[in-house]
Design a protein around this motif. Structure first.
Motif, short mmCIF file in Angstrom:
data_model
loop_
_atom_site.label_atom_id
_atom_site.label_comp_id
_atom_site.label_asym_id
_atom_site.label_seq_id
_atom_site.Cartn_x
_atom_site.Cartn_y
_atom_site.Cartn_z
N GLY A 243 0.80 -1.21 0.00
CA GLY A 243 0.00 0.00 0.00
C GLY A 243 0.84 1.26 0.00
N ASN A 244 0.14 2.39 -0.07
CA ASN A 244 0.81 3.68 -0.06
C ASN A 244 0.02 4.64 0.83
OD1 ASN A 244 -1.31 4.94 -1.70
ND2 ASN A 244 -0.45 3.74 -3.39
N LEU A 245 0.43 5.89 0.85
CA LEU A 245 -0.14 6.86 1.78
C LEU A 245 -1.19 7.76 1.15
CD1 LEU A 245 3.19 7.84 3.56
CD2 LEU A 245 1.28 6.60 4.59
N ASP A 246 -1.66 7.42 -0.03
CA ASP A 246 -2.56 8.31 -0.75
C ASP A 246 -3.82 8.65 0.03
OD1 ASP A 246 -0.74 8.29 -2.78
OD2 ASP A 246 -1.90 7.02 -4.13
N ASN A 247 -4.40 7.66 0.73
CA ASN A 247 -5.67 7.88 1.42
C ASN A 247 -5.50 8.06 2.93
OD1 ASN A 247 -7.27 7.57 -0.95
ND2 ASN A 247 -6.99 5.36 -0.81
N PHE A 248 -4.33 8.44 3.37
CA PHE A 248 -4.08 8.51 4.82
C PHE A 248 -4.97 9.57 5.46
CE2 PHE A 248 -2.03 10.01 8.65
CZ PHE A 248 -1.67 8.83 9.27
N ASN A 249 -5.76 9.15 6.45
CA ASN A 249 -6.63 10.08 7.17
C ASN A 249 -6.93 9.56 8.58
OD1 ASN A 249 -8.20 12.45 7.45
ND2 ASN A 249 -10.06 11.32 6.98
N TRP A 250 -5.93 8.95 9.23
CA TRP A 250 -6.14 8.39 10.56
C TRP A 250 -5.88 9.44 11.64
CZ3 TRP A 250 -8.55 3.94 10.75
CH2 TRP A 250 -8.46 3.09 9.64
N ALA A 251 -6.59 9.30 12.74
CA ALA A 251 -6.37 10.19 13.87
C ALA A 251 -4.97 9.98 14.43
CB ALA A 251 -7.41 9.91 14.96
N VAL A 252 -4.25 11.08 14.65
CA VAL A 252 -2.90 11.00 15.23
C VAL A 252 -2.79 11.85 16.49
CG1 VAL A 252 -1.79 10.44 13.02
CG2 VAL A 252 -2.03 12.85 13.72
N THR A 253 -3.90 12.43 16.92
CA THR A 253 -3.96 13.15 18.19
C THR A 253 -5.23 12.72 18.91
OG1 THR A 253 -5.24 15.05 17.39
CG2 THR A 253 -2.84 15.16 17.14
N ARG A 254 -5.25 12.96 20.20
CA ARG A 254 -6.46 12.63 20.97
C ARG A 254 -7.66 13.45 20.50
NH1 ARG A 254 -9.06 10.37 25.00
NH2 ARG A 254 -10.29 11.62 26.46
N ALA A 255 -7.44 14.70 20.17
CA ALA A 255 -8.54 15.54 19.69
C ALA A 255 -9.15 14.96 18.42
CB ALA A 255 -8.05 16.97 19.46
N GLN A 256 -8.31 14.49 17.51
CA GLN A 256 -8.82 13.90 16.28
C GLN A 256 -9.57 12.60 16.56
OE1 GLN A 256 -5.28 13.54 13.85
NE2 GLN A 256 -5.47 15.63 13.06
N ALA A 257 -9.06 11.81 17.49
CA ALA A 257 -9.74 10.56 17.85
C ALA A 257 -11.10 10.84 18.47
CB ALA A 257 -8.87 9.75 18.81
#
Length: 558
Positions: A243-257
């Motif tokens: 895979g690659n990073l084209d669709n990367f949209n994961w939470a990386v901070t608590r606020a985003q989670a």
């Protein structure tokens, strides 16, 4: 090394200035080692090459964890802690978690290393070995971020002939008061699974996408560039990781989670229950929360997520079957598989009760089997580092089970390709539930199915070259013949299982020529599967091939 269930981890330490090692799945302010850290402690985050390459992790997984680690390090720094980050590209980085932690402890004159129980046996074993052999003292504390500890699970399991999740789950419901009305379960029963098996209707409309697509700040963008360089396309143009990073949209901070949790509660939870087992050809997410990655790395706690769902039910915003189906996944399955993992390791990882011998077929990297359901699950995994639990269990998992794939091969694949895969949760689910390789410890019968199940629970078959209504012939769904081939292959061990008696009764009543035709059909398919080892047109069509790592292939014939 004793079985983990008998290990007594430390409850305290005597360090005046410890190095507190925080791992990539421990990004919580409630971490035991952080809560016990003296003010003079050095908080250390170590990005090391060996953790990114022991299986060829999906770039989404590596990027999510590194970005979340860096954001969490900054949070702790803002809280007044002395924080050191060993970056992946630092010239002095030893690229080994233990060696780098010990280098930093010596450099900063720390009198010991303090760490919370990791999520993998191999790391716990390594930490405990350093406790005995290292030049600097190590103390490993228990992880109390879960509803139960391994010791508590071991106490529950002691003396039981069967470790059924349902019994464990009911006790957890009573202990936590989640979805309870006094002493009785909400809706009059603990398990509403009967109401949660609806396929997607013909007029189905997907839930609205999040309006809060996670903004990638400078820190996250820096990580994405780093991961793409080190774990993406190589100098020769080959993809070293799936895979690659084209669709990367994961939470990386608590606020985003927390934003993701709020979106799930508002737009998905109400319909999650009845459609949680459904599969849609064009929508890989449906009503699933996609919170497991944030939960597994510590951005969310299981307590707060379950409490939020319980509150939504008590306010009348969601039906009880949806709330119960979701809470069972966290309070039930998540806690249960963790207990199985820690009380059965290290021997559990070697289980192979069905004597499966096939290495991982190349189909799992290329998605070119011609079976619409399998290929869509694999290609969606490539694009999103995600597949919901039914795609994992009843599509790719069912396919691997029926084909006789070795547990270690499929376990390594799942660990590599899914963004939420930590070994403590991945291994029991894959080895025990998917492959029935533990002899029925987790499941009373194999989760095997023919093409009829896929047809009933998905709309894949309408767009597939194979028909689930055909069992032999050119256009017959391979799942049909593979299913009966599996039944015959394991007749001696499984026919005595009372839950399999009807299946074996049907197999015995079949005419001899039909049975023989089914077996020949399956064997021809498996022969083609085994011969597809070259990187032909399918690989070029999919645009990738597996990383050159023995961790993801048959160890005997890499």
């Amino acid at each position: 090394m004793p079985e983990t269930s008998t290990l007594q981890l430390a409850t305290r330490h005597d360090f005046a200035r410890p190095l507190v090692l925080i791992l990539g799945d421990q990004l919580s302010h409630e971490l035991a080692s952080l809560k016990q850290a003296p003010a003079e402690s050095l908080i250390a985050f170590c990005e090391v090459e060996e953790e990114g390459r022991y299986v060829p992790h999906h770039p989404h997984k590596i990027a999510m964890m590194l970005a979340a680690m860096r954001h969490h390090a900054q949070e702790l720094r803002d809280c007044g802690w002395q924080v050191h980050e060993s970056r992946l590209d630092d010239p002095d980085n030893r690229q080994s978690l233990i060696l780098e932690a010990e280098r930093l402890a010596a450099l900063h004159q720390c009198d010991g290393i303090l760490v919370t129980r990791p999520g993998e046996w191999r790391l716990l074993e390594a930490f405990l070995a350093r406790r005995e052999e290292g030049e600097i003292p190590w103390v490993v504390l228990e992880d109390h971020r879960f509803f139960t500890t391994p010791a508590q699970f071991a106490t529950w399991a002691d003396g039981r002939k069967q470790l059924r999740m349902e019994y464990f789950y009911r006790e957890q419901r009573r202990d936590t008061d989640l979805l309870m009305e006094g002493s009785e379960p909400a809706g009059g029963k603990f398990n509403h699974d009967h109401d949660n098996r609806e396929p997607i209707p013909a007029d189905f409309q997907s839930p609205p996408p999040p309006q809060h697509d996670h903004r990638q700040d400078a820190l996250t963008r820096e990580v994405l560039t780093l991961v793409d360089t080190r774990f993406g396309e190589g100098a020769e143009g080959e993809l070293r990781h799936f895979g690659n990073l084209d669709n990367f949209n994961w939470a990386v901070t608590r606020a985003q989670a927390l934003d993701d949790l709020a979106h799930f509660l508002a737009h998905c939870l109400a319909d999650f229950g009845r459609h949680q087992d459904a599969i849609d050809d064009s929508d890989p997410f449906l009503f699933h929360s996609r919170l497991s990655a944030a939960l597994n790395i510590g951005l969310l706690s299981p307590h707060e997520v379950c409490a939020a769902v319980d509150d939504a039910w008590r306010r009348g915003e969601v039906p009880v079957n949806s709330a119960e189906g979701f809470i069972r996944q966290i309070l039930g399955w998540r806690e249960y598989v963790r207990g199985i993992y820690w009380t059965r390791m290290p021997g559990y990882k070697q289980e192979n009760r069905l004597s499966a011998t096939r290495g991982l077929p190349e189909v799992f990297w290329r998605g070119d089997s011609g079976m619409r359901c399998v290929d869509q699950a694999i290609l969606s995994t490539r694009d999103h580092a995600y597949a919901h639990h039914i795609r994992r269990l009843m599509v790719t998992g069912n396919f691997a089970l029926l084909c006789g794939v070795k547990p270690e091969a499929l376990c390594d694949w799942y660990l590599a390709v899914y963004v939420d895969a930590c070994e403590w949760v991945e291994l029991p689910n894959t080895l025990g539930m998917v492959l029935h390789a533990d002899g029925g410890l987790m499941g009373s019968k194999p989760y095997c199915a023919s093409g009829k199940y896929i047809d009933r629970m998905s709309n894949h078959c309408d767009r597939c070259q194979y028909s689930p209504k055909k069992v032999t012939g050119t256009h017959a769904c391979p799942f049909n013949s593979l299913y009966w081939h599996f039944i015959e292959r394991h007749r001696e061990s499984l026919s005595r299982n009372p839950r399999m008696s009807l299946v074996y009764g049907s197999w015995r009543r079949m005419k001899d020529d039909k049975r023989e035709a089914l077996l020949q059909q399956a064997e021809a398919f498996l022969a083609r599967l085994d011969s597809a080892a070259d990187y032909g047109s399918g690989a070029h069509r999919a645009g990738y091939h597996p990383a050159p790592s023995s961790s993801t292939t048959d160890k005997e014939s890499p």
